[in-house]
Design a protein around this motif. Structure first.
Motif, PDB file in Angstrom:
ATOM      1  N   ARG A  65     -11.419  19.001  14.479  1.00  0.00           N
ATOM      2  CA  ARG A  65     -11.157  17.686  14.846  1.00  0.00           C
ATOM      3  C   ARG A  65     -12.021  16.728  14.040  1.00  0.00           C
ATOM      4  NH1 ARG A  65      -8.893  15.008  19.352  1.00  0.00           N
ATOM      5  NH2 ARG A  65      -7.740  16.659  19.716  1.00  0.00           N
ATOM      6  N   MET A  66     -13.294  16.974  13.614  1.00  0.00           N
ATOM      7  CA  MET A  66     -13.759  16.244  12.860  1.00  0.00           C
ATOM      8  C   MET A  66     -13.495  16.347  11.416  1.00  0.00           C
ATOM      9  SD  MET A  66     -17.566  16.320  14.920  1.00  0.00           S
ATOM     10  CE  MET A  66     -18.439  15.252  13.795  1.00  0.00           C
ATOM     11  N   GLY A  67     -12.812  17.461  10.965  1.00  0.00           N
ATOM     12  CA  GLY A  67     -12.638  17.556   9.468  1.00  0.00           C
ATOM     13  C   GLY A  67     -13.960  18.336   8.720  1.00  0.00           C
ATOM     14  N   LEU A  68     -14.620  18.986   9.677  1.00  0.00           N
ATOM     15  CA  LEU A  68     -15.733  19.530   9.203  1.00  0.00           C
ATOM     16  C   LEU A  68     -15.770  21.118   9.331  1.00  0.00           C
ATOM     17  CD1 LEU A  68     -18.470  17.393  10.776  1.00  0.00           C
ATOM     18  CD2 LEU A  68     -17.869  17.209   8.528  1.00  0.00           C
ATOM     19  N   THR A  69     -16.737  21.771   8.673  1.00  0.00           N
ATOM     20  CA  THR A  69     -16.758  23.192   8.701  1.00  0.00           C
ATOM     21  C   THR A  69     -17.868  23.480  10.010  1.00  0.00           C
ATOM     22  OG1 THR A  69     -18.734  23.514   7.621  1.00  0.00           O
ATOM     23  CG2 THR A  69     -16.624  23.771   6.196  1.00  0.00           C
TER      24      THR A  69
ATOM     25  N   GLU B 163     -25.251   9.144  12.958  1.00  0.00           N
ATOM     26  CA  GLU B 163     -24.006   8.881  13.232  1.00  0.00           C
ATOM     27  C   GLU B 163     -23.075  10.055  13.226  1.00  0.00           C
ATOM     28  OE1 GLU B 163     -22.130   6.024  10.746  1.00  0.00           O
ATOM     29  OE2 GLU B 163     -23.908   4.790  10.520  1.00  0.00           O
ATOM     30  N   ARG B 164     -23.168  11.131  12.783  1.00  0.00           N
ATOM     31  CA  ARG B 164     -22.411  12.366  12.774  1.00  0.00           C
ATOM     32  C   ARG B 164     -22.517  12.912  14.131  1.00  0.00           C
ATOM     33  NH1 ARG B 164     -22.052  16.498   9.227  1.00  0.00           N
ATOM     34  NH2 ARG B 164     -21.318  15.212   7.468  1.00  0.00           N
ATOM     35  N   ARG B 165     -24.042  12.785  14.732  1.00  0.00           N
ATOM     36  CA  ARG B 165     -24.219  13.355  16.012  1.00  0.00           C
ATOM     37  C   ARG B 165     -23.578  12.601  17.087  1.00  0.00           C
ATOM     38  NH1 ARG B 165     -28.741  16.808  17.327  1.00  0.00           N
ATOM     39  NH2 ARG B 165     -28.846  15.475  19.256  1.00  0.00           N
ATOM     40  N   GLU B 166     -23.363  11.341  17.039  1.00  0.00           N
ATOM     41  CA  GLU B 166     -22.599  10.630  18.165  1.00  0.00           C
ATOM     42  C   GLU B 166     -21.313  10.711  17.700  1.00  0.00           C
ATOM     43  OE1 GLU B 166     -22.444   5.932  19.614  1.00  0.00           O
ATOM     44  OE2 GLU B 166     -24.104   6.664  18.569  1.00  0.00           O
ATOM     45  N   LEU B 167     -20.763  11.156  16.573  1.00  0.00           N
ATOM     46  CA  LEU B 167     -19.226  11.151  16.454  1.00  0.00           C
ATOM     47  C   LEU B 167     -19.081  12.641  17.106  1.00  0.00           C
ATOM     48  CD1 LEU B 167     -16.590  10.144  15.127  1.00  0.00           C
ATOM     49  CD2 LEU B 167     -17.105  11.403  13.400  1.00  0.00           C
ATOM     50  N   THR B 168     -19.838  13.637  16.927  1.00  0.00           N
ATOM     51  CA  THR B 168     -19.515  14.878  17.698  1.00  0.00           C
ATOM     52  C   THR B 168     -19.463  14.538  19.155  1.00  0.00           C
ATOM     53  OG1 THR B 168     -21.063  16.028  15.871  1.00  0.00           O
ATOM     54  CG2 THR B 168     -20.472  17.335  17.877  1.00  0.00           C
ATOM     55  N   VAL B 169     -20.323  13.903  19.627  1.00  0.00           N
ATOM     56  CA  VAL B 169     -20.262  13.531  21.115  1.00  0.00           C
ATOM     57  C   VAL B 169     -19.006  13.103  21.352  1.00  0.00           C
ATOM     58  CG1 VAL B 169     -21.179  12.285  23.156  1.00  0.00           C
ATOM     59  CG2 VAL B 169     -22.698  13.624  21.499  1.00  0.00           C
TER      60      VAL B 169
END
Length: 202
Positions: free
Chosen positions: A41-45, A12-18
């Motif tokens: 944008r994703m709130g990640l490092t 899900e993280r990969r798809e959200l990145t896309v």
């Protein structure tokens, strides 16, 4: 995107990145999108992002895979559900336009990849998408010529080029105007002209 993305399963993280990259591409030049901007944008490092993708090219490759799978699946579904080849062409045209209207970052990404110098996995995927899309159109057009709903004298390759070019023209004009909603407004009128151009002579 919110901090909730920190707690998603890997796929899900990969798809959200896309999806994040496609959103960003709708707002700015795709070549200017950085991994830092994606992570922000994703709130990640960036470190968290790189646990799923080794580099930016891997992210772009995932984007092209996402686009290819979804666009071709929607095109195939639209064509398969149509009662005739002529109706299938219209269904594919409108389905493609709707896909772009919902994801305006997609054509910007696609054009950007095709214009990149040199070879890359994302560019190869973009070319493959265009090739497979064209092959499906050829099948539909040839079927229409065979059954007589399309002009038998029409050159199939030219009809494919005109179909794709019509959509590209609509997309480019809407992007230049900054009014992606114009796609839906203008699509049926443009397709009507295309249909007359390749229709069976009366």
């Amino acid at each position: 995107m919110t901090a909730n993305s920190k707690h998603l399963p890997a796929e899900e993280r990969r798809e959200l990145t896309v999806e994040t990259v496609i959103e960003l591409a709708a707002e700015q030049n795709p070549s200017d999108i950085t991994t830092a901007a994606i992570a922000r944008r994703m709130g990640l490092t960036q470190g968290a992002l790189f646990r799923h993708f080794p580099n930016k090219d891997a992210i772009l490759q995932a984007v092209m895979e996402w686009v290819s799978e979804r666009l071709l699946a929607r095109v195939e579904e639209a064509a398969a559900g149509a009662p005739s080849p002529a109706a299938a062409l219209e269904a594919v045209f409108m389905t493609h336009v709707e896909f772009v209207a919902r994801h305006p970052g997609v054509p910007r990404m696609l054009f950007g990849e095709l214009q990149r110098a040199g070879e890359s996995a994302p560019k190869r995927l973009a070319r493959t998408l265009v090739r497979r899309y064209g092959e499906r159109l050829r099948q539909i057009i040839d079927a229409g010529k065979e059954e007589g709903s399309l002009d038998k004298t029409v050159e199939t390759e030219a009809a494919v080029l005109l179909f794709i070019g019509s959509i590209q023209g609509l997309v480019m004009q809407s992007l230049l105007a900054g009014q992606i909603e114009n796609l839906r407004r203008d699509a049926r009128r443009v397709f009507a002209l295309y249909r007359r151009a390749i229709g069976s002579p009366s």
